[in-house]
Design a protein around this motif. Structure first.
Motif, PDB file in Angstrom:
ATOM      1  N   THR A  37       0.857  -1.175   0.000  1.00  0.00           N
ATOM      2  CA  THR A  37       0.000   0.000   0.000  1.00  0.00           C
ATOM      3  C   THR A  37       0.892   1.222   0.000  1.00  0.00           C
ATOM      4  OG1 THR A  37      -1.688  -1.183   1.237  1.00  0.00           O
ATOM      5  CG2 THR A  37      -1.852   1.205   1.208  1.00  0.00           C
ATOM      6  N   GLY A  38       0.776   2.022  -1.046  1.00  0.00           N
ATOM      7  CA  GLY A  38       1.567   3.235  -1.185  1.00  0.00           C
ATOM      8  C   GLY A  38       0.700   4.451  -0.902  1.00  0.00           C
ATOM      9  N   SER A  39       1.269   5.596  -1.124  1.00  0.00           N
ATOM     10  CA  SER A  39       0.562   6.846  -0.905  1.00  0.00           C
ATOM     11  C   SER A  39       0.331   7.546  -2.231  1.00  0.00           C
ATOM     12  CB  SER A  39       1.377   7.757   0.012  1.00  0.00           C
ATOM     13  OG  SER A  39       0.774   9.030   0.078  1.00  0.00           O
ATOM     14  N   ASN A  40      -0.900   7.990  -2.458  1.00  0.00           N
ATOM     15  CA  ASN A  40      -1.166   8.734  -3.683  1.00  0.00           C
ATOM     16  C   ASN A  40      -0.575  10.134  -3.614  1.00  0.00           C
ATOM     17  OD1 ASN A  40      -2.987   9.998  -1.998  1.00  0.00           O
ATOM     18  ND2 ASN A  40      -4.778   9.562  -3.252  1.00  0.00           N
ATOM     19  N   ALA A  50       5.557  22.452   1.940  1.00  0.00           N
ATOM     20  CA  ALA A  50       5.029  21.187   2.446  1.00  0.00           C
ATOM     21  C   ALA A  50       5.990  20.024   2.279  1.00  0.00           C
ATOM     22  CB  ALA A  50       3.718  20.866   1.730  1.00  0.00           C
ATOM     23  N   SER A  51       7.275  20.278   2.206  1.00  0.00           N
ATOM     24  CA  SER A  51       8.213  19.190   1.913  1.00  0.00           C
ATOM     25  C   SER A  51       8.263  18.128   2.996  1.00  0.00           C
ATOM     26  CB  SER A  51       9.612  19.741   1.652  1.00  0.00           C
ATOM     27  OG  SER A  51      10.112  20.370   2.807  1.00  0.00           O
ATOM     28  N   THR A  52       8.205  18.505   4.254  1.00  0.00           N
ATOM     29  CA  THR A  52       8.300  17.495   5.307  1.00  0.00           C
ATOM     30  C   THR A  52       7.094  16.567   5.318  1.00  0.00           C
ATOM     31  OG1 THR A  52       9.720  18.885   6.646  1.00  0.00           O
ATOM     32  CG2 THR A  52       8.600  17.111   7.781  1.00  0.00           C
ATOM     33  N   PRO A  53       5.844  17.076   5.360  1.00  0.00           N
ATOM     34  CA  PRO A  53       4.713  16.153   5.314  1.00  0.00           C
ATOM     35  C   PRO A  53       4.662  15.363   4.018  1.00  0.00           C
ATOM     36  CG  PRO A  53       3.992  18.354   5.944  1.00  0.00           C
ATOM     37  CD  PRO A  53       5.438  18.446   5.555  1.00  0.00           C
ATOM     38  N   ALA A  54       5.053  15.971   2.922  1.00  0.00           N
ATOM     39  CA  ALA A  54       4.983  15.280   1.634  1.00  0.00           C
ATOM     40  C   ALA A  54       5.973  14.136   1.555  1.00  0.00           C
ATOM     41  CB  ALA A  54       5.257  16.270   0.508  1.00  0.00           C
ATOM     42  N   ALA A  55       7.123  14.276   2.159  1.00  0.00           N
ATOM     43  CA  ALA A  55       8.148  13.241   2.060  1.00  0.00           C
ATOM     44  C   ALA A  55       7.736  11.962   2.765  1.00  0.00           C
ATOM     45  CB  ALA A  55       9.459  13.741   2.662  1.00  0.00           C
ATOM     46  N   ARG A  56       6.986  12.091   3.821  1.00  0.00           N
ATOM     47  CA  ARG A  56       6.592  10.887   4.559  1.00  0.00           C
ATOM     48  C   ARG A  56       5.749   9.963   3.693  1.00  0.00           C
ATOM     49  NH1 ARG A  56       5.285  14.397   9.855  1.00  0.00           N
ATOM     50  NH2 ARG A  56       7.440  14.896  10.323  1.00  0.00           N
ATOM     51  N   PRO A  57       4.612  10.425   3.146  1.00  0.00           N
ATOM     52  CA  PRO A  57       3.843   9.507   2.313  1.00  0.00           C
ATOM     53  C   PRO A  57       4.540   9.184   0.998  1.00  0.00           C
ATOM     54  CG  PRO A  57       2.775  11.654   2.417  1.00  0.00           C
ATOM     55  CD  PRO A  57       3.912  11.661   3.396  1.00  0.00           C
ATOM     56  N   PRO A  63       9.251   2.537  -4.218  1.00  0.00           N
ATOM     57  CA  PRO A  63       9.552   1.577  -5.271  1.00  0.00           C
ATOM     58  C   PRO A  63       8.774   1.830  -6.549  1.00  0.00           C
ATOM     59  CG  PRO A  63       9.260   0.449  -3.196  1.00  0.00           C
ATOM     60  CD  PRO A  63       8.853   1.893  -2.980  1.00  0.00           C
ATOM     61  N   ALA A  64       7.554   2.329  -6.453  1.00  0.00           N
ATOM     62  CA  ALA A  64       6.741   2.558  -7.651  1.00  0.00           C
ATOM     63  C   ALA A  64       7.206   3.774  -8.426  1.00  0.00           C
ATOM     64  CB  ALA A  64       5.276   2.710  -7.263  1.00  0.00           C
TER      65      ALA A  64
END
Length: 121
Positions: A37-40, A50-57, A63-64
């Motif tokens: 399960t990845g993050s959209n 928003a780099s910090t919150p964005a990097a987590r998901p 891999p995708a």
């Protein structure tokens, strides 16, 4: 985002997923499957701040979004379901925050884990 934060999140999510699958593969019988399960969030852009919150998901979808061979393998096995209601959200989000998230979802409500499991099966 600091280099240490980057290393922590990508080490946990991207490297963790890769090496978990690598170790699990010998344990599978013919016809077995691994569903990641990845993050959209990795499929779209984020505002500059928003780099910090964005990097987590985004790191959960690592891999995708990697090399061609990684994308080929991951595309067959990575689900990116969008916003799914979780127990942690219930703990952290007030009703206004939940409504804000749901206003961005075409069907107007967050997914449920049961829906993701049913789709995967």
């Amino acid at each position: 985002m600091s280099e240490a934060q980057f290393d922590t999140w990508f080490g946990l999510n991207a490297r963790g997923a890769l090496f978990t699958v690598q170790k699990a593969l010998p344990l599978f019988n013919d016809g077995g499957s691994i569903l990641m399960t990845g993050s959209n969030a990795s499929l779209g852009a984020f505002p500059a701040g928003a780099s910090t919150p964005a990097a987590r998901p985004s790191s959960r979808h690592g891999p995708a979004s990697g090399s061609t061979s990684q994308r080929t393998a991951a595309s067959a096995s990575t689900s990116t379901p969008g916003q799914v209601a979780t127990a942690k959200q219930e703990e952290l989000f007030d009703e206004a925050t939940k409504r804000q998230f749901e206003s961005l979802i075409p069907r107007g409500q967050m997914g449920r884990s049961e829906e993701i499991a049913t789709t995967a099966l």
